[in-house]
Design a protein around this motif. Structure first.
Motif, short mmCIF file in Angstrom:
data_model
loop_
_atom_site.label_atom_id
_atom_site.label_comp_id
_atom_site.label_asym_id
_atom_site.label_seq_id
_atom_site.Cartn_x
_atom_site.Cartn_y
_atom_site.Cartn_z
N LEU A 158 0.84 -1.21 0.00
CA LEU A 158 0.00 0.00 0.00
C LEU A 158 0.87 1.26 0.00
O LEU A 158 0.36 2.36 0.08
N LYS A 159 2.20 1.04 -0.04
CA LYS A 159 3.19 2.12 -0.17
C LYS A 159 3.49 2.85 1.13
O LYS A 159 3.93 4.01 1.13
N PHE A 160 3.26 2.17 2.26
CA PHE A 160 3.68 2.79 3.53
C PHE A 160 5.19 2.77 3.61
O PHE A 160 5.83 1.77 3.28
N GLY A 161 5.76 3.87 4.06
CA GLY A 161 7.21 3.96 4.13
C GLY A 161 7.72 3.38 5.43
O GLY A 161 8.02 2.20 5.53
N HIS A 162 7.79 4.23 6.45
CA HIS A 162 8.44 3.82 7.68
C HIS A 162 7.49 3.03 8.58
O HIS A 162 6.54 3.58 9.13
N LEU A 163 7.78 1.74 8.73
CA LEU A 163 6.94 0.88 9.58
C LEU A 163 7.82 0.25 10.64
O LEU A 163 8.97 -0.11 10.36
N PHE A 274 3.39 -0.43 13.67
CA PHE A 274 3.11 1.00 13.72
C PHE A 274 3.61 1.69 12.47
O PHE A 274 4.60 1.26 11.88
N SER A 275 2.91 2.76 12.13
CA SER A 275 3.42 3.62 11.07
C SER A 275 3.55 5.01 11.66
O SER A 275 2.75 5.41 12.50
N GLU A 276 4.54 5.71 11.19
CA GLU A 276 4.66 7.10 11.65
C GLU A 276 3.58 7.92 10.99
O GLU A 276 3.40 7.87 9.78
N GLY A 277 2.85 8.67 11.81
CA GLY A 277 1.77 9.48 11.26
C GLY A 277 2.16 10.94 11.22
O GLY A 277 3.32 11.28 10.99
N SER A 278 1.19 11.79 11.52
CA SER A 278 1.40 13.22 11.39
C SER A 278 2.29 13.76 12.51
O SER A 278 2.41 13.17 13.57
N ILE A 279 2.87 14.92 12.25
CA ILE A 279 3.66 15.60 13.29
C ILE A 279 2.72 16.44 14.13
O ILE A 279 1.95 17.25 13.61
N GLN A 280 2.71 16.21 15.42
CA GLN A 280 1.82 16.95 16.32
C GLN A 280 2.64 17.97 17.10
O GLN A 280 3.75 17.67 17.54
N GLN A 281 2.05 19.14 17.29
CA GLN A 281 2.76 20.17 18.04
C GLN A 281 2.04 20.36 19.37
O GLN A 281 0.83 20.52 19.40
N SER A 286 6.78 22.09 21.07
CA SER A 286 7.68 21.00 20.66
C SER A 286 6.90 19.98 19.82
O SER A 286 5.71 19.72 20.05
N GLN A 287 7.62 19.43 18.88
CA GLN A 287 6.96 18.54 17.91
C GLN A 287 7.21 17.08 18.23
O GLN A 287 8.32 16.70 18.61
N THR A 288 6.18 16.29 18.09
CA THR A 288 6.37 14.84 18.22
C THR A 288 5.69 14.18 17.03
O THR A 288 4.70 14.69 16.50
N VAL A 289 6.26 13.05 16.63
CA VAL A 289 5.63 12.33 15.52
C VAL A 289 4.63 11.35 16.13
O VAL A 289 4.96 10.53 16.96
N GLN A 290 3.37 11.51 15.71
CA GLN A 290 2.29 10.65 16.22
C GLN A 290 2.41 9.27 15.59
O GLN A 290 2.58 9.15 14.39
N ARG A 291 2.36 8.23 16.43
CA ARG A 291 2.42 6.88 15.86
C ARG A 291 1.05 6.25 15.94
O ARG A 291 0.31 6.47 16.88
N LYS A 329 -4.49 8.65 3.28
CA LYS A 329 -4.90 9.99 2.83
C LYS A 329 -3.88 11.03 3.30
O LYS A 329 -3.48 11.89 2.54
N GLU A 330 -3.50 10.90 4.56
CA GLU A 330 -2.56 11.88 5.13
C GLU A 330 -1.23 11.86 4.36
O GLU A 330 -0.64 12.89 4.09
N LYS A 331 -0.79 10.65 4.00
CA LYS A 331 0.50 10.53 3.32
C LYS A 331 0.34 10.59 1.80
O LYS A 331 1.30 10.36 1.07
N GLN A 332 -0.89 10.82 1.36
CA GLN A 332 -1.20 10.90 -0.07
C GLN A 332 -0.75 9.65 -0.82
O GLN A 332 -0.16 9.74 -1.90
#
Ligand code: AMP
Length: 436
Positions: A158-163, A274-281, A286-291, A329-332
């Motif tokens: 499905l083309k997910f990158g970082h898992l 898990f896949s890395e999702g959106s960056i949450q502020q 400070s930014q964290t990557v939502q998993r 959708k988020e990762k297009q």
């Protein structure tokens, strides 16, 4: 005053409209293709089962059964529940159909809707879809690794990158009772630092404390003794072997010593992907990557026997389809492609409209993807629709053409028009489409 009826889908349940269907299609296609390659056969179990199945299988002290089950009595007095997960139903079917006498392993997969009475929020619904793979009759850690690989591969397709695969072993019925004691001895003196649910869990199901998302429970958990330090030789060897297989298959994994998963039936391997999702502020900036957990599963060597079957080891997992779609959708990431029509049929007047139905069928049989607006009469409106659809050709069928048994083919980019015999139209279109 009479209560106004709310003509809306129930809370936490959704209509899947046309725009989302290509995402589902893309996922089902990938699942079917990979299931076929790995020789899994499809099974569909009923959406409702006897509640007892989940009480016994999923476990009375799990959140799913305790808080989230859509349980109801039928008019005949049967206690049923909408399926909140796939595994118990598949195990029931395995036993009911005597699959232990089939050549082993028995590899089954399925997909479809599940129901859990959750607090609806982003990525958490009351009706949602999963796809699920189960393997019965194999003890070897290689099979645990293969199930993980299958889910990983589907997500990659499905083309997910970082898992990342999070893995742990929660032991079996030989070593877990001892670990439970060690854990309870650790938790008891700290019970007032835990949430009310977890205070209760110490007695009923202490491993679930490690699963709690409450911050104060997480703090206690981070100091807790780890199950992998208390595994028996058999479980230790199994886990070591699993990690070797994952290494060999180049599957990126991370050992999470507190991963227990919320269900009672797991033995030895448990895992989540898990896949890395959106960056949450956060508020401080400070930014964290939502998993986001997309897949969860594990080994369940004692469940078939517990449900009344033989001693059959098994391993399986399930993935959350709506969560996968939200991330696609988020990762297009691409959904399934729906072939766009290349031809439009415009008709003018009563007789041409009548002839159109038959013509459309002929074109469908010839696999020419064609759009129409049979409800419309004006040529201008129909040509505007054809323009919007960016078709290469428009067929124009007027009164005169019907009488002459002909039809006009209009090339949309140049406006060039040609009249052909009706019986030649399929061939003429095919030729032109081949060229374009
Ligand atoms: P579980 O069956 O709880 O192990 O969940 C497996 C996967 O299903 C999770 O990783 C999620 O992706 C998905 N999932 C579980 N519960 C829900 C829910 N209520 N709504 C949407 N997806 C869910």
């Amino acid at each position: 005053m009479a209560k106004k009826s709310r003509l809306q889908a129930p809370q936490g349940m959704h209509d899947v409209l046309g725009e989302d269907q290509p995402y589902f299609k893309r996922i089902w296609d990938a699942v079917n293709e990979i299931a076929h390659f790995y020789a899994f056969s499809k099974i569909d179990t009923p959406i409702a089962e006897y509640s007892e199945l989940y009480e016994k299988g999923t476990g009375l002290t799990t959140d799913i059964v305790e808080k989230q089950m859509y349980a109801f009595k039928t008019k005949g007095g049967d206690a049923l529940a909408l399926r909140p997960e796939f595994t118990p139903g598949i195990v029931r079917a395995f036993i009911q159909h005597g699959m232990f006498s089939w050549p082993q392993p028995v590899k089954l997969y399925t997909y479809g809707p599940l129901f859990r009475y959750e607090h609806p929020q982003a990525g958490r619904y009351r009706q949602f879809n999963q796809f699920d793979f189960e393997v019965f009759g194999e003890q070897a850690a290689a099979i645990d690794a293969q199930v993980i690989q299958i889910f990983y591969t589907i997500l990659k397709e499905l083309k997910f990158g970082h898992l990342v695969v999070e893995v742990n072993s929660i032991g079996d019925y030989q070593c877990r009772p001892y670990y439970k004691k060690v854990l309870v001895n650790f938790l008891r003196p700290r019970q007032y630092s835990l949430c009310a649910d977890c205070r209760r869990r110490i007695k009923e199901n202490p491993l679930r404390v490690l699963d709690c998302k409450e911050e104060k429970c997480q703090r206690v958990k981070s100091q807790a003794p780890q199950v992998i330090d208390h595994l028996c030789e058999e479980c230790k060897t199994h886990f070591k072997s699993l990690l070797e297989f994952l290494d060999e298959a180049d599957l990126p994994y991370h050992l999470d010593p507190y991963l227990v998963r919320g269900l009672d039936y797991y033995t030895k391997t448990v895992f989540e992907i898990f896949s890395e999702g959106s960056i949450q502020q956060d508020q401080e900036g400070s930014q964290t990557v939502q998993r986001s957990a997309l897949v969860g599963g594990g080994r369940y060597d004692a469940l078939v026997r517990l449900m009344g079957g033989k001693d059959i080891p098994a391993v399986g997992a399930a993935a959350g389809v709506e969560r996968i779609i939200a991330l696609m959708k988020e990762k297009q990431l691409p959904a399934a492609e729906e072939p766009a029509p290349k031809v439009f049929l415009a008709q003018l007047g009563d007789l041409p409209k009548k002839k159109s139905l038959k013509l459309l069928e002929e074109l469908r049989k010839a696999k020419i993807n064609i759009a129409e607006a049979l409800g419309r009469d004006s040529l201008r409106t129909q040509l505007a629709r054809a323009d919007k659809l960016e078709v290469a050709y428009t067929l124009i069928l007027g009164q005169r053409e019907v009488l002459d048994n002909t039809i006009v083919i209009r090339k949309m980019d140049t406006g060039e028009q040609e009249t052909v015999k009706m019986e030649k139209v399929v061939e003429a279109l095919k030729q032109r489409l081949r060229k374009s």
